[in-house]
Each structure stands twice: as C-alpha cells, then as structure tokens.
Design a protein around this motif. Structure first.
Motif, PDB file in Angstrom:
ATOM      1  N   ILE A 131       0.860  -1.257   0.080  1.00  0.00           N
ATOM      2  CA  ILE A 131       0.042   0.180  -0.083  1.00  0.00           C
ATOM      3  C   ILE A 131       0.820   1.129   0.001  1.00  0.00           C
ATOM      4  O   ILE A 131       0.707   2.237  -0.664  1.00  0.00           O
ATOM      5  CB  ILE A 131      -1.179   0.058   1.347  1.00  0.00           C
ATOM      6  CG1 ILE A 131      -1.969  -1.160   0.860  1.00  0.00           C
ATOM      7  CG2 ILE A 131      -1.609   1.332   1.579  1.00  0.00           C
ATOM      8  CD1 ILE A 131      -2.948  -1.338   2.278  1.00  0.00           C
ATOM      9  N   GLN A 132       1.956   1.101   0.744  1.00  0.00           N
ATOM     10  CA  GLN A 132       2.755   2.534   0.700  1.00  0.00           C
ATOM     11  C   GLN A 132       3.468   2.806  -0.419  1.00  0.00           C
ATOM     12  O   GLN A 132       3.577   3.790  -0.985  1.00  0.00           O
ATOM     13  CB  GLN A 132       4.022   2.155   1.805  1.00  0.00           C
ATOM     14  CG  GLN A 132       3.419   2.327   3.047  1.00  0.00           C
ATOM     15  CD  GLN A 132       4.497   2.132   4.206  1.00  0.00           C
ATOM     16  OE1 GLN A 132       5.744   2.312   4.071  1.00  0.00           O
ATOM     17  NE2 GLN A 132       4.352   1.270   5.238  1.00  0.00           N
ATOM     18  N   ALA A 133       3.887   1.516  -1.130  1.00  0.00           N
ATOM     19  CA  ALA A 133       4.565   1.595  -2.410  1.00  0.00           C
ATOM     20  C   ALA A 133       3.649   2.324  -3.540  1.00  0.00           C
ATOM     21  O   ALA A 133       3.677   3.184  -4.266  1.00  0.00           O
ATOM     22  CB  ALA A 133       4.961   0.300  -2.900  1.00  0.00           C
ATOM     23  N   PHE A 134       2.354   1.740  -3.475  1.00  0.00           N
ATOM     24  CA  PHE A 134       1.263   2.093  -4.266  1.00  0.00           C
ATOM     25  C   PHE A 134       0.970   3.782  -3.727  1.00  0.00           C
ATOM     26  O   PHE A 134       0.827   4.554  -5.001  1.00  0.00           O
ATOM     27  CB  PHE A 134      -0.135   1.411  -4.303  1.00  0.00           C
ATOM     28  CG  PHE A 134      -0.985   1.729  -5.135  1.00  0.00           C
ATOM     29  CD1 PHE A 134      -1.161   0.943  -6.400  1.00  0.00           C
ATOM     30  CD2 PHE A 134      -1.992   2.803  -4.943  1.00  0.00           C
ATOM     31  CE1 PHE A 134      -2.015   1.386  -7.386  1.00  0.00           C
ATOM     32  CE2 PHE A 134      -2.886   3.056  -5.945  1.00  0.00           C
ATOM     33  CZ  PHE A 134      -3.071   2.335  -7.162  1.00  0.00           C
ATOM     34  N   CYS A 135       0.719   4.089  -2.910  1.00  0.00           N
ATOM     35  CA  CYS A 135       0.551   5.489  -2.341  1.00  0.00           C
ATOM     36  C   CYS A 135       1.699   6.416  -3.038  1.00  0.00           C
ATOM     37  O   CYS A 135       1.427   7.403  -3.449  1.00  0.00           O
ATOM     38  CB  CYS A 135       0.545   5.772  -1.018  1.00  0.00           C
ATOM     39  SG  CYS A 135      -1.170   5.095  -0.351  1.00  0.00           S
ATOM     40  N   CYS A 136       3.012   6.154  -2.855  1.00  0.00           N
ATOM     41  CA  CYS A 136       4.025   6.974  -3.066  1.00  0.00           C
ATOM     42  C   CYS A 136       4.151   6.863  -4.686  1.00  0.00           C
ATOM     43  O   CYS A 136       4.329   8.052  -5.374  1.00  0.00           O
ATOM     44  CB  CYS A 136       5.484   6.209  -2.766  1.00  0.00           C
ATOM     45  SG  CYS A 136       5.792   6.372  -0.957  1.00  0.00           S
ATOM     46  N   GLU A 137       3.683   5.890  -5.420  1.00  0.00           N
ATOM     47  CA  GLU A 137       3.835   5.689  -6.966  1.00  0.00           C
ATOM     48  C   GLU A 137       2.751   6.964  -7.481  1.00  0.00           C
ATOM     49  O   GLU A 137       2.832   7.337  -8.744  1.00  0.00           O
ATOM     50  CB  GLU A 137       3.478   4.475  -7.525  1.00  0.00           C
ATOM     51  CG  GLU A 137       3.678   4.112  -8.903  1.00  0.00           C
ATOM     52  CD  GLU A 137       3.439   2.838  -9.357  1.00  0.00           C
ATOM     53  OE1 GLU A 137       2.542   2.493 -10.145  1.00  0.00           O
ATOM     54  OE2 GLU A 137       4.272   2.036  -8.976  1.00  0.00           O
ATOM     55  N   ASN A 138       1.516   6.955  -6.604  1.00  0.00           N
ATOM     56  CA  ASN A 138       0.337   7.622  -7.147  1.00  0.00           C
ATOM     57  C   ASN A 138       0.246   9.031  -6.603  1.00  0.00           C
ATOM     58  O   ASN A 138      -0.797   9.665  -6.420  1.00  0.00           O
ATOM     59  CB  ASN A 138      -0.860   6.774  -6.874  1.00  0.00           C
ATOM     60  CG  ASN A 138      -0.907   5.817  -8.017  1.00  0.00           C
ATOM     61  OD1 ASN A 138      -1.304   5.946  -9.226  1.00  0.00           O
ATOM     62  ND2 ASN A 138      -0.817   4.463  -7.455  1.00  0.00           N
ATOM     63  N   ASP A 139       1.518   9.589  -5.733  1.00  0.00           N
ATOM     64  CA  ASP A 139       1.432  10.636  -4.914  1.00  0.00           C
ATOM     65  C   ASP A 139       0.159  10.834  -4.084  1.00  0.00           C
ATOM     66  O   ASP A 139      -0.573  11.838  -3.883  1.00  0.00           O
ATOM     67  CB  ASP A 139       1.441  11.746  -6.023  1.00  0.00           C
ATOM     68  CG  ASP A 139       2.692  11.913  -6.619  1.00  0.00           C
ATOM     69  OD1 ASP A 139       3.622  11.618  -6.121  1.00  0.00           O
ATOM     70  OD2 ASP A 139       2.627  12.241  -7.996  1.00  0.00           O
ATOM     71  N   ILE A 140      -0.015  10.054  -3.284  1.00  0.00           N
ATOM     72  CA  ILE A 140      -1.043   9.875  -2.080  1.00  0.00           C
ATOM     73  C   ILE A 140      -0.251  10.117  -0.890  1.00  0.00           C
ATOM     74  O   ILE A 140       0.540   9.164  -0.557  1.00  0.00           O
ATOM     75  CB  ILE A 140      -2.025   8.523  -2.241  1.00  0.00           C
ATOM     76  CG1 ILE A 140      -2.494   8.561  -3.615  1.00  0.00           C
ATOM     77  CG2 ILE A 140      -2.961   8.554  -1.147  1.00  0.00           C
ATOM     78  CD1 ILE A 140      -3.000   7.220  -3.767  1.00  0.00           C
ATOM     79  N   ASP A 141      -0.773  11.032   0.025  1.00  0.00           N
ATOM     80  CA  ASP A 141       0.091  11.184   1.299  1.00  0.00           C
ATOM     81  C   ASP A 141      -0.605  10.103   1.915  1.00  0.00           C
ATOM     82  O   ASP A 141      -1.792   9.616   1.952  1.00  0.00           O
ATOM     83  CB  ASP A 141      -0.538  12.502   1.832  1.00  0.00           C
ATOM     84  CG  ASP A 141       0.358  13.638   1.112  1.00  0.00           C
ATOM     85  OD1 ASP A 141       1.536  13.492   0.930  1.00  0.00           O
ATOM     86  OD2 ASP A 141      -0.227  14.847   1.049  1.00  0.00           O
ATOM     87  N   ILE A 142       0.386   9.578   2.900  1.00  0.00           N
ATOM     88  CA  ILE A 142       0.229   8.526   3.803  1.00  0.00           C
ATOM     89  C   ILE A 142       0.708   8.634   5.450  1.00  0.00           C
ATOM     90  O   ILE A 142       1.808   9.439   5.444  1.00  0.00           O
ATOM     91  CB  ILE A 142       0.578   7.224   3.163  1.00  0.00           C
ATOM     92  CG1 ILE A 142       0.574   6.047   3.882  1.00  0.00           C
ATOM     93  CG2 ILE A 142       2.265   7.366   3.011  1.00  0.00           C
ATOM     94  CD1 ILE A 142       0.748   4.674   3.028  1.00  0.00           C
ATOM     95  N   VAL A 143      -0.002   8.174   6.224  1.00  0.00           N
ATOM     96  CA  VAL A 143       0.448   8.476   7.638  1.00  0.00           C
ATOM     97  C   VAL A 143       0.366   7.186   8.370  1.00  0.00           C
ATOM     98  O   VAL A 143      -0.799   6.188   7.978  1.00  0.00           O
ATOM     99  CB  VAL A 143      -0.287   9.566   8.392  1.00  0.00           C
ATOM    100  CG1 VAL A 143       0.107  11.066   7.841  1.00  0.00           C
ATOM    101  CG2 VAL A 143      -1.691   9.436   8.440  1.00  0.00           C
ATOM    102  N   ARG A 144       0.847   7.016   9.373  1.00  0.00           N
ATOM    103  CA  ARG A 144       0.576   5.696  10.600  1.00  0.00           C
ATOM    104  C   ARG A 144       0.068   6.295  11.753  1.00  0.00           C
ATOM    105  O   ARG A 144       0.309   7.376  12.174  1.00  0.00           O
ATOM    106  CB  ARG A 144       2.017   4.999  10.665  1.00  0.00           C
ATOM    107  CG  ARG A 144       2.654   4.328   9.768  1.00  0.00           C
ATOM    108  CD  ARG A 144       3.627   3.396  10.148  1.00  0.00           C
ATOM    109  NE  ARG A 144       3.894   2.282   9.427  1.00  0.00           N
ATOM    110  CZ  ARG A 144       3.677   1.114   9.122  1.00  0.00           C
ATOM    111  NH1 ARG A 144       2.911   0.846  10.311  1.00  0.00           N
ATOM    112  NH2 ARG A 144       4.037   0.274   8.307  1.00  0.00           N
TER     113      ARG A 144
END
Length: 159
Positions: free
Chosen positions: A81-94
C-alpha cells in the motif's frame, strides 16, 4: 534494508505543536470524510479501490497496535500500500492506536460487522466543492515530514 532504515527520520518530540495539530487535523478529516461518505476502511477494500480508481484517493491512514507488529501478512500489505501511495502521489500516515481510530470512525459498519481499520482511505476530496482544511493541513504535514526523510510519519490522535 529499507529506505526508512537507511535514512532514519530526525526525531520530532511528540509535544511539538505541528505534531499535535496533525493529530487534530486527522481527527477532523476522518469525521468529515465519514459524514460525507468519503471513507473506505479495510486493507482489502482499500487495495481494491486503489486498483480500480487511484485518482480518486486523496489520503491514506495505516493503523496498527502492538499486537499487529508481528503480523507479517499485514506488514506485507502495508508495504504494498505504501509503494502504491508513493507511486500515485497519495499522502500516507501511520497511527499506532487502532482503538482511538475506532472511537472516531466507529468499530463497525452499518451492518454491525466489525470492520478492519488497519487501512483507511479518504476519497473524493474535491467532489461537490468539498475542500477540507484538515486535509490541506495533513498534506502540508506530510510534505514537511518528507523534508526530514520521514516518508510515512506517525501521528498521535488526540484523546
């Protein structure tokens, strides 16, 4: 060895105003998104949505508890999921407290079944002119975190 292990983030004291502001902003965003029906919960549901319509995803939250740290399958899902978010410029937090997350969004869905809160996606932020200031604060928080090599920052939710 991962990029996060090589470039360890500079520690930021939990009492920092911007860290507390990020926790409050995440709380506001989750409440607002759930009210508008723009919240998708669950690892599998989130992966399915990201595969079908990644342009519709604006923000991602990954949540674990101490009990989940040993769950290898969950950690693999998080990595993907993190890889997908980085590839699609989606901000992500834990978030390290699933119970607090459940208190905000509710531990069960409309049918009464317990829902998986390990991954939550916020979708459609610009639909119908919805511009959430909390989302803008979180986007800025994520950008600032990346500037100190913290690619997936951890947010503490307020009490």
């Amino acid at each position: 060895m991962t990029l996060e292990e090589i470039h360890a983030p500079e520690p930021v004291p939990a009492g920092h105003d911007w860290m507390q502001g990020a926790g409050k902003a995440l709380h506001e965003l989750l409440v607002s998104a759930q009210r508008r029906g723009c919240l998708t919960a669950g690892v599998y549901e989130s992966a399915k949505l990201m595969n079908v319509d990644p342009d519709n995803v604006a923000f991602c939250v990954l949540a674990t508890d101490e009990d989940d740290e040993g769950d290898i399958a969950l950690q693999i899902h998080f990595t993907l999921i993190q890889a997908f978010c980085c590839e699609n410029d989606i901000d992500i937090v834990r978030v390290n407290d699933v119970a607090k997350l459940a208190a905000i969004v509710g531990p069960s869905d409309e049918s009464g079944e317990t829902r998986d809160l390990h991954c939550i996606l916020i979708t459609n932020p610009n639909e119908d002119g919805w511009k959430d200031p909390a989302l803008e604060k979180l986007n800025l928080f994520c950008e600032e975190s990346r500037n100190v090599n913290d690619w997936v920052p951890t947010i503490t939710l307020p009490e």
